[in-house]
Design an enzyme around this catalytic site. Sequence first.
Site, PDB file in Angstrom:
ATOM      1  N   SER A 144       5.303  79.674  45.069  1.00  0.00           N
ATOM      2  CA  SER A 144       6.173  78.692  44.406  1.00  0.00           C
ATOM      3  C   SER A 144       5.496  78.097  43.190  1.00  0.00           C
ATOM      4  O   SER A 144       6.157  77.594  42.291  1.00  0.00           O
ATOM      5  CB  SER A 144       6.475  77.507  45.317  1.00  0.00           C
ATOM      6  OG  SER A 144       6.655  77.860  46.623  1.00  0.00           O
ATOM      7  N   HIS A 165       9.910  85.657  42.874  1.00  0.00           N
ATOM      8  CA  HIS A 165      10.106  84.355  43.507  1.00  0.00           C
ATOM      9  C   HIS A 165      11.557  84.184  43.958  1.00  0.00           C
ATOM     10  O   HIS A 165      12.473  84.160  43.134  1.00  0.00           O
ATOM     11  CB  HIS A 165       9.692  83.242  42.526  1.00  0.00           C
ATOM     12  CG  HIS A 165       9.745  81.887  43.135  1.00  0.00           C
ATOM     13  ND1 HIS A 165      10.217  80.786  42.479  1.00  0.00           N
ATOM     14  CD2 HIS A 165       9.393  81.443  44.374  1.00  0.00           C
ATOM     15  CE1 HIS A 165      10.152  79.736  43.278  1.00  0.00           C
ATOM     16  NE2 HIS A 165       9.655  80.110  44.424  1.00  0.00           N
ATOM     17  N   GLU A 177      13.282  85.097  40.449  1.00  0.00           N
ATOM     18  CA  GLU A 177      12.473  84.997  39.233  1.00  0.00           C
ATOM     19  C   GLU A 177      11.451  86.135  39.264  1.00  0.00           C
ATOM     20  O   GLU A 177      10.708  86.266  40.240  1.00  0.00           O
ATOM     21  CB  GLU A 177      11.760  83.637  39.189  1.00  0.00           C
ATOM     22  CG  GLU A 177      12.727  82.476  38.997  1.00  0.00           C
ATOM     23  CD  GLU A 177      12.056  81.098  39.024  1.00  0.00           C
ATOM     24  OE1 GLU A 177      12.507  80.216  38.300  1.00  0.00           O
ATOM     25  OE2 GLU A 177      11.089  80.913  39.796  1.00  0.00           O
ATOM     26  N   ASN A 215      11.344  75.830  39.752  1.00  0.00           N
ATOM     27  CA  ASN A 215      10.524  74.752  40.321  1.00  0.00           C
ATOM     28  C   ASN A 215       9.973  73.811  39.247  1.00  0.00           C
ATOM     29  O   ASN A 215       9.735  72.636  39.529  1.00  0.00           O
ATOM     30  CB  ASN A 215       9.380  75.328  41.167  1.00  0.00           C
ATOM     31  CG  ASN A 215       9.858  75.734  42.545  1.00  0.00           C
ATOM     32  OD1 ASN A 215      10.950  75.344  42.966  1.00  0.00           O
ATOM     33  ND2 ASN A 215       9.072  76.524  43.247  1.00  0.00           N
TER      34      ASN A 215
END
Length: 309
Positions: A144, A165, A177, A215
């Site tokens: 992350s 991701h 991602e 994120n």
Amino acid sequence: MAFVTRQIIRTLTTSATRNAAIKTVTIIGGGQMGAGIAQATASTGHTVVLVDTNEDILKKSAKGIEGSLKRVVKKKFADKPEAGEEFIQKVMKNVSTSTDAAAAAQKSDLVLEAIVENLKIKQGLFSALDKAAPQHTIFASNTSSLPITDIASSTTRLDRFGGLHFFNPVPMMKLVEVIKTDSTSQETFDALMAFSKALGKHPVTCKDTPGFIVNRLLVPYMMEAIRLHERGHGSKEDIDMAMKLGAGYPMGPFELLDYVGLDTAKFIIDGWCAMEPNNPLFSTSPMLNKLVAEGKFGKKTGEGFYKYK
Ligand code: 3HC
């Protein structure tokens, strides 16, 4: 002559590697993310080995996958329950479990890790697998917040290493991602993009920067919601309601924090705060620290900002 033959073999091998689609996948980590990725991968006809350190975790992961598949099938095959049952059987046949990561990696086109967010542990894992996996095998991390470049540095395959991701809950969330480091080859990146599309996901391209895209925006937003509450400017219930009804978010920030895991959120923000201590977007929160210290990690432990049955 021998030189020419070697050149031809090398060219053929390279183009075979370039064109080979990812079919067999090892996923390391049987937690929520790893199991979700295994489900999405197996549901789209790939062969998956889900690896974790003990059989009990793997049994729980397999049960979780089956439970989630039942929810998917209930909607997707609403009028054809038998076809739905057949689909579940077919998907479950595509997944096997193992506690032997090296043996699984030996037969995989892709090794993807979704283990604890600890750089040293991830490096140790990939360093060992680098020796076991075939040349063509691509390595990827579902981290992350850690730099993919740092994780990849433990291997000799920097060109065959990238980031993939996923988002929780993986069976529902359409985004992946795809992270290309300065060393990730174009062939590897293309293979990861194609794999994401083969899962029925929508890939976006990301640089290897903290938090990539989602994120980097989502974590400061959730942290600011906690700070707003800490300042006494709104109850968590009101803040959640406001963001759902006023901004159209499916979950409020406190609900989402509990869903993602407060331990995960704390890990991310602590790491970024250490990296950029003067960035107010990355400042930590006493309330979050207290909840994590009390073992209240959110939905998975039965309590976080809210209590769960
Ligand atoms: N598996 C299969 N199907 C699921 C599912 C799962 N895990 N979760 C939800 N569904 C499906 C089911 O069909 C379910 O119907 P059912 O309850 O009758 O089975 C249907 O979705 C509706 O689910 P819910 O009633 O539980 O609630 P919602 O309508 O709110 O949908 C949600 C759930 C999709 C999770 C939605 O609330 C949402 O999109 N939330 C935001 C999630 C988000 O932002 N994720 C990203 C987090 S950040 C991250 O993961 C990155 C990491 O690095 C931190």
